[in-house]
Design an enzyme around this catalytic site. Structure first.
Site, PDB file in Angstrom:
ATOM      1  N   ASN A 113      -3.033  -2.111  -5.263  1.00  0.00           N
ATOM      2  CA  ASN A 113      -2.378  -3.419  -5.179  1.00  0.00           C
ATOM      3  C   ASN A 113      -3.289  -4.493  -5.739  1.00  0.00           C
ATOM      4  OD1 ASN A 113      -1.345  -2.471  -1.877  1.00  0.00           O
ATOM      5  ND2 ASN A 113      -0.047  -2.497  -3.675  1.00  0.00           N
ATOM      6  N   CYS A 162       0.805  -1.222   0.000  1.00  0.00           N
ATOM      7  CA  CYS A 162       0.000   0.000   0.000  1.00  0.00           C
ATOM      8  C   CYS A 162       0.839   1.274   0.000  1.00  0.00           C
ATOM      9  CB  CYS A 162      -0.931   0.011   1.209  1.00  0.00           C
ATOM     10  SG  CYS A 162      -2.208  -1.261   1.162  1.00  0.00           S
ATOM     11  N   HIS A 199      -2.324   6.505   4.206  1.00  0.00           N
ATOM     12  CA  HIS A 199      -1.237   5.542   4.394  1.00  0.00           C
ATOM     13  C   HIS A 199       0.116   6.065   3.932  1.00  0.00           C
ATOM     14  CE1 HIS A 199      -1.027   0.908   5.149  1.00  0.00           C
ATOM     15  NE2 HIS A 199      -0.303   1.629   6.007  1.00  0.00           N
TER      16      HIS A 199
END
Length: 342
Positions: free
Chosen positions: A287, A77, A132
């Protein structure tokens, strides 16, 4: 031959449009960025109904734009998001892996990001969803070029910590409740604790927040960049209340139907605002599919899942609808990477 380095984002150029022309026209940009969404999930890549539900809005979008079948990302990520927003592989910005052993991580202030580039070109920039790329002061989305942010700093699985019997706040730097943040006009605040129930409704919330952002931008006569990094289909793969039991084929199918509906709501809003002819819409993922038992996704014909170097990890769905091109319904297997978008 398609050179997707000429695709568009930031100083976005698509199919031969010059930088000068783009800077003058300033099309709106909507970028949907799913979390751990395998190549084989949507109907336009052979999934859809065999995954438990049709994906009519995604499939219609594919018929209206260009589908890249060999679009690649990073294996985790944080590296993937860093690559997307900086145009460099994640390791180049110090984000070569997800932050497992360090509390301070993410993008530093000297990185020149996609929203900063677009802001310099006169865009208003909004992010709605999972970041993130940092969860400490100076490393939030509003520190990296986004005028507005509503969402969470890290992944949805962290929302379950507050109900875990082993959770003890203060026992470890990570053992703190996750929060939903909202930042606008230079102010960033914690809206609420991000617990399991809040996690189920997050993607619906950010869809509505993004629609509101687009409306306000159009009312102001400003070109906008709306970035939607959804929390699904990162585990736990569970739908919100509106879509629970919707398909009769389990939680995974319900989440797929939910995601398709949210994409449709974004597209419908663009139509209702009268800006469809001046809006670039991109749909992709960070992803390949989940490998966690109970939350498995599907990478289609490709082997592997995210966190691996296999093709199932790195090759993800990609669609782009651009009003100024003649690529409707076409596919290309040319090898491209997310760093080509900036």
């Amino acid at each position: 031959m398609i050179n997707t380095k000429a695709l568009a984002l930031s100083l976005l150029v698509f199919m031969g449009t010059s930088v000068a022309t783009l800077a003058q026209d300033k099309p709106n940009i909507v970028l949907v960025f799913l979390d751990n969404f395998g190549w084989g999930e949507p109907g336009f890549n052979g999934g859809g109904i065999i995954r438990g539900t049709a994906t009519p809005r995604m499939d219609t979008l594919a018929s209206e734009g260009l589908r890249l079948t060999n679009f690649n990302v990073e294996a985790q990520c944080t590296p993937s998001r860093a690559a997307l927003l900086t145009g460099r592989h994640g390791v180049r910005s110090g984000n070569g892996s997800v932050p497992i052993s360090t509390f301070t991580y993410g993008l530093t202030q000297w990185e020149y990001t996609m929203p900063e580039m677009l802001g310099d070109a006169g865009y208003v920039t909004g992010m709605f969803g999972k970041w993130h790329l940092g969860h400490t002061d100076g490393r939030y989305p509003t520190d990296q070029g986004f005028d507005e942010w509503y969402g969470i700093p890290n992944s949805s699985d962290e929302s379950i910590w507050v109900t875990d019997e082993d959770f003890q706040e203060g026992s470890h730097p990570y053992a703190v409740p996750e929060h939903v943040f909202h930042g606008r006009d230079g102010k960033l605040e914690k809206v609420k604790i991000y617990g399991p129930e809040e996690g189920l409704e997050m993607d619906g919330e950010i869809t509505e927040m993004a629609i509101d952002f687009m409306k306000r931008s159009v009312e102001k006569g400003k070109p906008f960049f709306a970035f939607l990094p959804y929390t699904q289909t990162h585990g736990p793969v569970k739908p919100g209340a509106e879509f629970r039991g919707h398909t009769g084929n389990g939680s995974w199918a319900d989440v797929l139907a939910q995601t398709d509906a949210y994409v449709g709501r974004l597209l419908d809003s663009i139509d209702e605002l009268g800006v469809a002819d001046n809006t670039i819409f991109i749909f992709t993922a960070d992803n390949g599919p989940e490998m966690t038992p109970g939350h498995h996704g599907w990478s289609g014909p490709w082997r592997g899942s995210y966190f691996t170097g296999l093709e199932g990890s790195l090759r993800v769905p990609f669609l782009i609808r651009c009003p100024s091109n003649n690529e409707k319904g076409r596919g290309s297997n040319e090898n491209e990477h997310e760093i080509d978008l900036i």
